[in-house]
Design an enzyme around this catalytic site. Structure first.
Site, PDB file in Angstrom:
ATOM      1  N   HIS A 223       8.534  22.430   2.652  1.00  0.00           N
ATOM      2  CA  HIS A 223       9.403  21.231   2.695  1.00  0.00           C
ATOM      3  C   HIS A 223       9.171  20.352   1.779  1.00  0.00           C
ATOM      4  O   HIS A 223       9.511  19.715   0.726  1.00  0.00           O
ATOM      5  CB  HIS A 223       9.829  20.961   4.086  1.00  0.00           C
ATOM      6  CG  HIS A 223      10.704  19.639   4.213  1.00  0.00           C
ATOM      7  ND1 HIS A 223      11.908  19.921   4.656  1.00  0.00           N
ATOM      8  CD2 HIS A 223      10.354  18.508   3.748  1.00  0.00           C
ATOM      9  CE1 HIS A 223      12.441  18.553   4.718  1.00  0.00           C
ATOM     10  NE2 HIS A 223      11.626  17.625   4.175  1.00  0.00           N
ATOM     11  N   GLU A 224       7.710  19.782   1.987  1.00  0.00           N
ATOM     12  CA  GLU A 224       7.228  18.761   1.154  1.00  0.00           C
ATOM     13  C   GLU A 224       6.748  19.156  -0.166  1.00  0.00           C
ATOM     14  O   GLU A 224       6.975  18.374  -1.129  1.00  0.00           O
ATOM     15  CB  GLU A 224       5.798  18.316   1.904  1.00  0.00           C
ATOM     16  CG  GLU A 224       6.168  17.772   3.371  1.00  0.00           C
ATOM     17  CD  GLU A 224       7.122  16.533   3.596  1.00  0.00           C
ATOM     18  OE1 GLU A 224       7.385  16.076   2.345  1.00  0.00           O
ATOM     19  OE2 GLU A 224       7.540  16.287   4.690  1.00  0.00           O
TER      20      GLU A 224
ATOM     21  N   HIS B 119      10.038  18.820  -2.364  1.00  0.00           N
ATOM     22  CA  HIS B 119      10.195  17.232  -2.817  1.00  0.00           C
ATOM     23  C   HIS B 119       9.224  16.919  -3.798  1.00  0.00           C
ATOM     24  O   HIS B 119       9.714  16.509  -4.969  1.00  0.00           O
ATOM     25  CB  HIS B 119       9.953  16.546  -1.361  1.00  0.00           C
ATOM     26  CG  HIS B 119      10.768  16.377  -0.487  1.00  0.00           C
ATOM     27  ND1 HIS B 119      12.040  16.096  -0.523  1.00  0.00           N
ATOM     28  CD2 HIS B 119      10.633  16.289   0.826  1.00  0.00           C
ATOM     29  CE1 HIS B 119      12.700  15.879   0.535  1.00  0.00           C
ATOM     30  NE2 HIS B 119      11.854  16.110   1.294  1.00  0.00           N
TER      31      HIS B 119
END
Length: 266
Positions: free
Chosen positions: A57-58, A61
């Site tokens: 997820h990170e 980004h």
């Protein structure tokens, strides 16, 4: 010299590889029934898979920000998938894991610092915010694939339950992340399209966004509505309420289990 540095900045960290190895080994243990405690194996498999998804997820980004123009993400270590490199390892990893252990809620983390002034164009800003929760959506699709493809023949019951519970975490995390609440990715998606005045007035609220969502989930009616939405989405993906319930039951192996979800021990 810079080229070597950029290669090192993108090298997958040994910390992430270790967590991934735990996921692979315990996933195999759950599948093979190769454990005296199926519950413990499910616990380790789901927790490590959940941490892997938080890292991805990170990373999503950061990677999107890199292509958008923020070259600083590499130097910060965000492209190594190392959870210890996040701005708030506590918010990104520790708290979400605690929430899963407490009650089976996919709490969104939040902690790569993007230098937004380096990025031009509203669409790029929106895409950077959307990339994280879209990773949870992709993870949920993968977890539920055996269910909606009707490919469960031969899948051991414990593994099936573990996948169902993991899917619940991913779906709940995606929904929470997409909420247009300051501090969450959903607000990050719409923020570039708001007027400067609104953005300036809302900015001080960002640190309290996640806290307020969490507080609202303590209200039984809100909690019930939220999990109804999660259940309906899982149902559409072929995952039944009983399967997610049994997955959570197995995961919380330290609690008294009930007869519904008994699986053969290896």
């Amino acid at each position: 010299m810079g080229h070597q540095g950029s290669r090192g900045e993108r090298q997958i960290s040994s910390v992430f590889l270790g967590i991934f190895a735990v996921m692979a080994v315990t996933g195999w243990a759950v599948w093979a029934g190769y454990s005296t405690s199926t519950g413990l194996a499910v616990f380790l498999f789901v927790t490590s898979a959940w941490v892997v998804s938080l890292c991805l997820h990170e990373y999503a980004h950061a990677r999107t920000a890199l292509h958008g123009g923020d070259l600083s993400v590499g130097a910060k270590g965000y492209l190594t998938l190392n959870p210890l490199k996040y701005t708030h390892a506590l918010l990104s990893i520790v708290l979400p894991v605690i929430f899963v252990i407490m009650g089976g809620l996919g709490l969104p983390g939040g902690a790569v610092y993007i230098e937004r002034d380096r990025i031009q164009g509203r669409w790029k800003h929106s895409l950077i915010s959307a990339a994280g929760p879209l990773t949870n959506v992709a993870f949920a699709v993968v977890c539920t694939a055996p269910f909606w493809l009707n490919a469960l023949d031969g899948v051991p019951m414990a593994f099936r339950f573990a996948l169902a519970f993991l899917a619940l975490l991913q779906v709940s995390a995606a929904i929470l992340n997409f909420l247009p609440v300051p501090g969450l990715d959903g607000y990050g998606i719409i923020e570039p399209w708001l007027s400067y005045r609104i953005r300036r007035e809302v900015a001080p609220l960002a640190p309290f966004g996640l806290i307020s969502v969490f507080a609202l989930l303590w209200i039984p009616e809100v909690n019930g509505f939220f999990f109804d939405v999660v259940r309906n989405l899982l149902d559409a993906l072929g995952v039944s309420d009983l399967e997610t319930y049994c997955g959570r039951d197995l995961y919380r192996f330290w609690q008294e289990t009930n007869g519904y979800c008994a699986v053969p021990q290896g």
